[in-house]
Design a protein around this motif. Sequence first.
Motif, PDB file in Angstrom:
ATOM      1  N   GLU A 224       0.793  -1.236  -0.222  1.00  0.00           N
ATOM      2  CA  GLU A 224       0.162  -0.056  -0.047  1.00  0.00           C
ATOM      3  C   GLU A 224       0.898   1.200   0.053  1.00  0.00           C
ATOM      4  O   GLU A 224       1.777   1.357   0.788  1.00  0.00           O
ATOM      5  N   VAL A 225       0.646   2.106  -0.738  1.00  0.00           N
ATOM      6  CA  VAL A 225       1.217   3.434  -0.831  1.00  0.00           C
ATOM      7  C   VAL A 225       0.227   4.752  -0.675  1.00  0.00           C
ATOM      8  O   VAL A 225      -0.771   4.669  -1.484  1.00  0.00           O
ATOM      9  N   TYR A 226       0.444   5.455   0.198  1.00  0.00           N
ATOM     10  CA  TYR A 226      -0.302   6.801   0.299  1.00  0.00           C
ATOM     11  C   TYR A 226       0.516   8.110  -0.248  1.00  0.00           C
ATOM     12  O   TYR A 226       1.684   8.170  -0.022  1.00  0.00           O
ATOM     13  N   PHE A 227       0.027   8.545  -1.370  1.00  0.00           N
ATOM     14  CA  PHE A 227       0.684   9.690  -1.954  1.00  0.00           C
ATOM     15  C   PHE A 227      -0.174  10.808  -2.236  1.00  0.00           C
ATOM     16  O   PHE A 227      -1.511  10.835  -2.292  1.00  0.00           O
ATOM     17  N   SER A 228       0.214  12.058  -2.276  1.00  0.00           N
ATOM     18  CA  SER A 228      -0.454  13.367  -2.889  1.00  0.00           C
ATOM     19  C   SER A 228      -0.064  13.835  -4.271  1.00  0.00           C
ATOM     20  O   SER A 228       1.061  13.541  -4.505  1.00  0.00           O
ATOM     21  N   ALA A 229      -0.974  14.446  -4.999  1.00  0.00           N
ATOM     22  CA  ALA A 229      -0.624  15.074  -6.251  1.00  0.00           C
ATOM     23  C   ALA A 229      -1.382  16.117  -6.386  1.00  0.00           C
ATOM     24  O   ALA A 229      -2.408  16.321  -5.605  1.00  0.00           O
ATOM     25  N   SER A 230      -0.899  17.183  -7.221  1.00  0.00           N
ATOM     26  CA  SER A 230      -1.670  18.472  -7.397  1.00  0.00           C
ATOM     27  C   SER A 230      -2.442  18.377  -8.717  1.00  0.00           C
ATOM     28  O   SER A 230      -1.750  17.923  -9.556  1.00  0.00           O
TER      29      SER A 230
ATOM     30  N   TYR B 267      -4.176  10.107  -2.424  1.00  0.00           N
ATOM     31  CA  TYR B 267      -4.451   8.719  -2.908  1.00  0.00           C
ATOM     32  C   TYR B 267      -4.116   7.719  -2.105  1.00  0.00           C
ATOM     33  O   TYR B 267      -2.869   7.671  -1.412  1.00  0.00           O
ATOM     34  N   LYS B 268      -4.735   6.497  -2.262  1.00  0.00           N
ATOM     35  CA  LYS B 268      -4.139   5.273  -1.673  1.00  0.00           C
ATOM     36  C   LYS B 268      -4.190   4.562  -3.041  1.00  0.00           C
ATOM     37  O   LYS B 268      -4.881   4.441  -3.819  1.00  0.00           O
ATOM     38  N   TRP B 269      -2.896   3.628  -3.162  1.00  0.00           N
ATOM     39  CA  TRP B 269      -2.721   2.965  -4.546  1.00  0.00           C
ATOM     40  C   TRP B 269      -2.313   1.691  -3.664  1.00  0.00           C
ATOM     41  O   TRP B 269      -1.105   1.708  -2.961  1.00  0.00           O
ATOM     42  N   ILE B 270      -2.756   0.376  -4.178  1.00  0.00           N
ATOM     43  CA  ILE B 270      -2.075  -0.957  -3.808  1.00  0.00           C
ATOM     44  C   ILE B 270      -1.182  -1.570  -5.252  1.00  0.00           C
ATOM     45  O   ILE B 270      -1.781  -1.383  -6.274  1.00  0.00           O
ATOM     46  N   ALA B 271      -0.001  -1.522  -5.031  1.00  0.00           N
ATOM     47  CA  ALA B 271       0.821  -1.861  -5.819  1.00  0.00           C
ATOM     48  C   ALA B 271       0.056  -2.925  -6.965  1.00  0.00           C
ATOM     49  O   ALA B 271      -0.125  -4.132  -6.378  1.00  0.00           O
ATOM     50  N   GLY B 272       0.265  -2.739  -8.186  1.00  0.00           N
ATOM     51  CA  GLY B 272      -0.475  -3.478  -9.175  1.00  0.00           C
ATOM     52  C   GLY B 272      -1.818  -3.134  -9.628  1.00  0.00           C
ATOM     53  O   GLY B 272      -2.418  -3.669 -10.887  1.00  0.00           O
ATOM     54  N   ASP B 273      -2.430  -2.530  -8.812  1.00  0.00           N
ATOM     55  CA  ASP B 273      -3.803  -1.865  -9.430  1.00  0.00           C
ATOM     56  C   ASP B 273      -3.559  -0.976 -10.374  1.00  0.00           C
ATOM     57  O   ASP B 273      -2.684  -0.203 -10.528  1.00  0.00           O
ATOM     58  N   GLU B 274      -4.641  -0.740 -11.379  1.00  0.00           N
ATOM     59  CA  GLU B 274      -4.465   0.112 -12.572  1.00  0.00           C
ATOM     60  C   GLU B 274      -4.652   1.424 -11.983  1.00  0.00           C
ATOM     61  O   GLU B 274      -4.518   2.658 -12.886  1.00  0.00           O
ATOM     62  N   ALA B 275      -5.336   1.565 -11.070  1.00  0.00           N
ATOM     63  CA  ALA B 275      -5.817   3.184 -10.592  1.00  0.00           C
ATOM     64  C   ALA B 275      -5.861   3.356  -9.007  1.00  0.00           C
ATOM     65  O   ALA B 275      -6.068   2.442  -8.202  1.00  0.00           O
ATOM     66  N   PRO B 276      -5.434   4.556  -8.656  1.00  0.00           N
ATOM     67  CA  PRO B 276      -5.431   4.793  -7.249  1.00  0.00           C
ATOM     68  C   PRO B 276      -6.706   5.093  -6.757  1.00  0.00           C
ATOM     69  O   PRO B 276      -7.732   5.495  -7.318  1.00  0.00           O
ATOM     70  N   LYS B 277      -7.000   5.197  -5.306  1.00  0.00           N
ATOM     71  CA  LYS B 277      -8.116   5.553  -4.747  1.00  0.00           C
ATOM     72  C   LYS B 277      -8.266   6.839  -4.096  1.00  0.00           C
ATOM     73  O   LYS B 277      -7.177   7.093  -3.147  1.00  0.00           O
ATOM     74  N   PRO B 278      -8.874   8.248  -4.244  1.00  0.00           N
ATOM     75  CA  PRO B 278      -8.610   9.260  -3.621  1.00  0.00           C
ATOM     76  C   PRO B 278      -9.375   9.169  -2.510  1.00  0.00           C
ATOM     77  O   PRO B 278     -10.269   8.420  -2.147  1.00  0.00           O
ATOM     78  N   ILE B 279      -8.816   9.845  -1.401  1.00  0.00           N
ATOM     79  CA  ILE B 279      -9.317   9.725   0.024  1.00  0.00           C
ATOM     80  C   ILE B 279      -9.889  11.258   0.245  1.00  0.00           C
ATOM     81  O   ILE B 279      -9.199  12.276   0.681  1.00  0.00           O
TER      82      ILE B 279
END
Length: 392
Positions: free
Chosen positions: A216-222, A230-242
């Motif tokens: 699991e990776v939590y990252f931010s972007a502008s 965002y929360k992203w699970i490695a291998g998933d095609e898209a992250p989930k916005p929090i």
Amino acid sequence: MNRSIKLAGLVAGVSIAAVVAGALVAAQQTPTLAAASGGDVNPIDTVTSTATSTMPKPSTPTSSPPGTPSTDAVKLTLDLTKLKQGAAPKTSYLDGRTVHFGSTKFTLPASDGPVWDVARAGTADALVLHSPGDTGKGSLTTWSKGTRGETVKDVSTVLSAADRTTSAYAVQPTNADGTELPRFTLVWRENASGEKYTLQRTGEQGPIVLAVQGSEVYFSASKGNKEILYKWIAGDEAPKPINAVPTPSAVSSNLQLAASIVSTSDDGSCTALVDLAVGNKRWGTCDYAIDELRGGSAYALGGPAYRDGYGDGLFAALDLKNGKPVREWSGGSKVTIISTTMEDPTHILVLAEQATKTAIARCTPATGTCELATPLKPGTGQTDNRPYDLTH
């Protein structure tokens, strides 16, 4: 101060405050988390603001050695020249161009340029983020037992999990003048095998890796003037916005809590602590910025709510239960606070300058005591000759 945020501001050429100001109404006097996130979570009905007059006054013990305040002293003043020498930092740090962590150390060549960060990637391995030629563009180089490995260009942020088994970093391309392009690649890495998964993002920029645990990776972007977690699970095609955490400044290493900047003004910012599992606010503060949340700790690491100029004037350990300061250390008129990090759940490391010298000190929120984690050495960042730096 949170190193990832400082780094992102450097690479992007804009300040975090400018990004936040575009997304939130600076004149807002009673900010709410619901307003900042489009009404998806419960509002902040009160934001903690501890007036100076209500804070317990520092007490100066007559029989205790320097750096050993009485247990009822909340506000303390740091003086590096009066601290006793203690153990070396447990986290990675730089002494000149030599990277130290545990019993491992290796020296970086001068051609690697300024070092922006170091993320431990196992018992004796590390990911070094640096700027070859001091161009303002980052490169990430792997090191294993002191041996140099691959280098990835255009990396802007890197972070490892608390157990160092996995890491994540972002490749942020720029144009000729250094301006970030609206696209980036997030990379998850299993440190033992070197296996990687990537996530491509377009229409966004300025990624900051805030937490990694397992896959699991939590990252931010502008995106425009909006900062998204965002929360992203490695291998998933898209992250989930929090949506419960707009404009994030920190995510705990155990992925349970997050800090969300809910308003900014000319006088500073207000921050809410959010439980990620349910999206509810635990507490809010306009007195401090939340820079780091370490899993298993009873404290949030805080800095000043208003930041400007060279270094900070203070850092604090805030009670995770209510946001009130357990300890606040000021640099006073002598000491400049350059950066801080949680060494472990019960200790804070602070990189600080005093007069013409620099040291890394270790402070204990439970007692208020501080000691030197590295000897005080000549040199400061003002002369581009700082002898130490704190990393991850």
